[in-house]
Scaffold this motif. Structure first.
Motif, PDB file in Angstrom:
ATOM      1  N   LEU A 233    -141.066 -25.718  65.056  1.00  0.00           N
ATOM      2  CA  LEU A 233    -141.941 -25.219  65.850  1.00  0.00           C
ATOM      3  C   LEU A 233    -141.528 -25.056  67.132  1.00  0.00           C
ATOM      4  CD1 LEU A 233    -144.971 -27.523  64.713  1.00  0.00           C
ATOM      5  CD2 LEU A 233    -145.100 -24.756  64.636  1.00  0.00           C
ATOM      6  N   VAL A 234    -141.980 -24.064  68.119  1.00  0.00           N
ATOM      7  CA  VAL A 234    -141.831 -23.921  69.437  1.00  0.00           C
ATOM      8  C   VAL A 234    -143.124 -24.234  70.308  1.00  0.00           C
ATOM      9  CG1 VAL A 234    -140.828 -22.377  71.597  1.00  0.00           C
ATOM     10  CG2 VAL A 234    -139.719 -22.454  69.095  1.00  0.00           C
ATOM     11  N   ARG A 235    -143.020 -25.267  71.028  1.00  0.00           N
ATOM     12  CA  ARG A 235    -144.398 -25.539  71.607  1.00  0.00           C
ATOM     13  C   ARG A 235    -145.125 -24.432  72.275  1.00  0.00           C
ATOM     14  NH1 ARG A 235    -145.061 -30.754  71.862  1.00  0.00           N
ATOM     15  NH2 ARG A 235    -142.850 -31.375  71.843  1.00  0.00           N
ATOM     16  N   GLY A 236    -146.337 -24.218  72.007  1.00  0.00           N
ATOM     17  CA  GLY A 236    -147.074 -23.354  72.729  1.00  0.00           C
ATOM     18  C   GLY A 236    -146.582 -21.814  72.323  1.00  0.00           C
ATOM     19  N   HIS A 237    -145.738 -21.784  71.368  1.00  0.00           N
ATOM     20  CA  HIS A 237    -145.311 -20.513  70.930  1.00  0.00           C
ATOM     21  C   HIS A 237    -145.360 -19.903  69.474  1.00  0.00           C
ATOM     22  CE1 HIS A 237    -141.466 -17.763  71.582  1.00  0.00           C
ATOM     23  NE2 HIS A 237    -142.485 -17.208  70.404  1.00  0.00           N
ATOM     24  N   GLY A 238    -144.941 -20.752  68.599  1.00  0.00           N
ATOM     25  CA  GLY A 238    -145.106 -20.579  67.219  1.00  0.00           C
ATOM     26  C   GLY A 238    -144.149 -21.117  66.259  1.00  0.00           C
ATOM     27  N   LEU A 239    -144.175 -20.710  64.993  1.00  0.00           N
ATOM     28  CA  LEU A 239    -143.442 -21.161  63.974  1.00  0.00           C
ATOM     29  C   LEU A 239    -142.209 -20.477  63.699  1.00  0.00           C
ATOM     30  CD1 LEU A 239    -142.884 -23.388  61.474  1.00  0.00           C
ATOM     31  CD2 LEU A 239    -144.562 -21.656  60.234  1.00  0.00           C
ATOM     32  N   TYR A 240    -141.347 -21.161  63.467  1.00  0.00           N
ATOM     33  CA  TYR A 240    -139.692 -20.311  62.674  1.00  0.00           C
ATOM     34  C   TYR A 240    -139.634 -21.014  61.431  1.00  0.00           C
ATOM     35  CZ  TYR A 240    -138.041 -17.900  66.616  1.00  0.00           C
ATOM     36  OH  TYR A 240    -137.849 -17.180  67.831  1.00  0.00           O
ATOM     37  N   CYS A 241    -139.634 -20.372  60.215  1.00  0.00           N
ATOM     38  CA  CYS A 241    -139.352 -20.814  58.899  1.00  0.00           C
ATOM     39  C   CYS A 241    -138.490 -19.979  58.036  1.00  0.00           C
ATOM     40  CB  CYS A 241    -140.880 -21.166  58.252  1.00  0.00           C
ATOM     41  SG  CYS A 241    -141.644 -19.771  57.435  1.00  0.00           S
ATOM     42  N   TRP A 242    -138.090 -20.315  57.174  1.00  0.00           N
ATOM     43  CA  TRP A 242    -136.937 -19.712  56.517  1.00  0.00           C
ATOM     44  C   TRP A 242    -136.896 -20.023  54.892  1.00  0.00           C
ATOM     45  CZ3 TRP A 242    -135.434 -22.534  60.773  1.00  0.00           C
ATOM     46  CH2 TRP A 242    -135.189 -23.801  60.711  1.00  0.00           C
ATOM     47  N   GLY A 243    -136.075 -19.327  54.236  1.00  0.00           N
ATOM     48  CA  GLY A 243    -135.907 -19.731  52.727  1.00  0.00           C
ATOM     49  C   GLY A 243    -134.590 -19.007  52.423  1.00  0.00           C
ATOM     50  N   ARG A 244    -134.044 -19.361  51.103  1.00  0.00           N
ATOM     51  CA  ARG A 244    -132.962 -18.675  50.872  1.00  0.00           C
ATOM     52  C   ARG A 244    -133.081 -17.090  50.418  1.00  0.00           C
ATOM     53  NH1 ARG A 244    -132.215 -23.250  46.142  1.00  0.00           N
ATOM     54  NH2 ARG A 244    -134.840 -22.585  46.309  1.00  0.00           N
ATOM     55  N   GLN A 245    -134.354 -16.674  49.893  1.00  0.00           N
ATOM     56  CA  GLN A 245    -134.705 -15.439  49.894  1.00  0.00           C
ATOM     57  C   GLN A 245    -135.933 -15.420  50.393  1.00  0.00           C
ATOM     58  OE1 GLN A 245    -134.326 -14.864  45.600  1.00  0.00           O
ATOM     59  NE2 GLN A 245    -132.221 -13.933  45.585  1.00  0.00           N
ATOM     60  N   VAL A 246    -136.397 -13.878  50.590  1.00  0.00           N
ATOM     61  CA  VAL A 246    -137.509 -13.598  51.376  1.00  0.00           C
ATOM     62  C   VAL A 246    -138.854 -14.320  50.511  1.00  0.00           C
ATOM     63  CG1 VAL A 246    -139.327 -11.895  51.785  1.00  0.00           C
ATOM     64  CG2 VAL A 246    -136.978 -11.462  52.182  1.00  0.00           C
ATOM     65  N   ALA A 247    -138.726 -14.456  49.171  1.00  0.00           N
ATOM     66  CA  ALA A 247    -139.824 -15.158  48.446  1.00  0.00           C
ATOM     67  C   ALA A 247    -139.932 -16.702  48.980  1.00  0.00           C
ATOM     68  CB  ALA A 247    -139.926 -14.982  46.844  1.00  0.00           C
ATOM     69  N   GLU A 248    -138.776 -17.413  49.087  1.00  0.00           N
ATOM     70  CA  GLU A 248    -138.949 -18.718  49.522  1.00  0.00           C
ATOM     71  C   GLU A 248    -139.518 -18.879  50.974  1.00  0.00           C
ATOM     72  OE1 GLU A 248    -136.376 -22.106  48.166  1.00  0.00           O
ATOM     73  OE2 GLU A 248    -135.342 -21.198  49.817  1.00  0.00           O
ATOM     74  N   ALA A 249    -138.930 -17.932  51.794  1.00  0.00           N
ATOM     75  CA  ALA A 249    -139.420 -18.102  53.236  1.00  0.00           C
ATOM     76  C   ALA A 249    -140.936 -17.955  53.183  1.00  0.00           C
ATOM     77  CB  ALA A 249    -138.711 -17.129  53.894  1.00  0.00           C
TER      78      ALA A 249
END
Length: 204
Positions: free
Chosen positions: A165-181
């Motif tokens: 998380l970036v405070r007051g900003h939002g979420l970065y998330c990921w995965g090995r492929q798009v479906a996992e992300a």
């Protein structure tokens, strides 16, 4: 690019994110690893719910250089950093949901700890609600190279799992492929909503 099934999956995920309201206005940015040296990053100022293939720009992962000369997301440096840190990651989704944004401000420590939720098992490798899921929180900064440097320093000693998380900003998330992300994003958003509701109820 048209023959890359992961690209089509990313565009579908962006439409789904738009329908969820997790990237209001032109907020957020998404990317896809192409190979060891290149990724695709969304162009700056585009509505993420209506992206086309032409809205994803080729970027050199080592330098964040864009051969086309067009303007990628201002936060491209965070995407390329994550790809350099974790070669197994194939797609990154950055969203601005209300739950992620508010929780990142309510939580004053350097990480949001999630525990006791069955839906923790939506995250790869999680086997029990009894385990702790730690989502790191970094203070926001308009200086993206400086923010990326802080993320890189943190990752030297503490591997980042699923996202941050970036405070007051939002979420970065990921995965090995798009479906996992996409699964990680949906799971984390559910967990964020549960955690925010729990805190609100306990505060009464």
């Amino acid at each position: 690019m048209t023959e890359n099934p992961q690209l089509h999956a990313l565009l579908a995920a962006c439409r789904w994110i738009g329908e969820k309201g997790w990237c209001p206005a032109t907020g957020g940015n998404m990317s896809l690893r192409l190979d060891d040296k290149h990724c695709l990053v969304t162009e700056s100022g585009k509505d993420k719910g209506s992206l086309t293939e032409q809205d994803l720009l080729l970027v050199e992962t080592a330098t964040s250089y864009v051969p086309s000369g067009r303007t990628p997301s201002a936060e491209t440096g965070l995407h390329t950093l994550i790809y350099r840190l974790y070669p197994q990651i194939g797609a990154i989704l950055h969203t601005h949901s209300v739950n992620a944004t508010v929780l990142s401000r309510v939580e004053k420590s350097e990480a949001l700890v999630l525990q006791g939720y069955e839906m923790q098992k939506s995250l790869s490798g999680q086997k029990s609600h009894l385990d702790c899921v730690n989502i790191a929180i970094f203070d926001n900064d308009q200086d993206i190279p400086a923010l990326a440097a802080r993320v890189a320093t943190f990752a030297e000693t503490t591997p980042l799992q699923y996202g941050f998380l970036v405070r007051g900003h939002g979420l970065y998330c990921w995965g090995r492929q798009v479906a996992e992300a996409r699964r990680h994003l949906e799971g984390l958003e559910f967990l964020f909503q549960c955690e925010l509701q729990r805190r609100l109820l306990e505060a009464k």
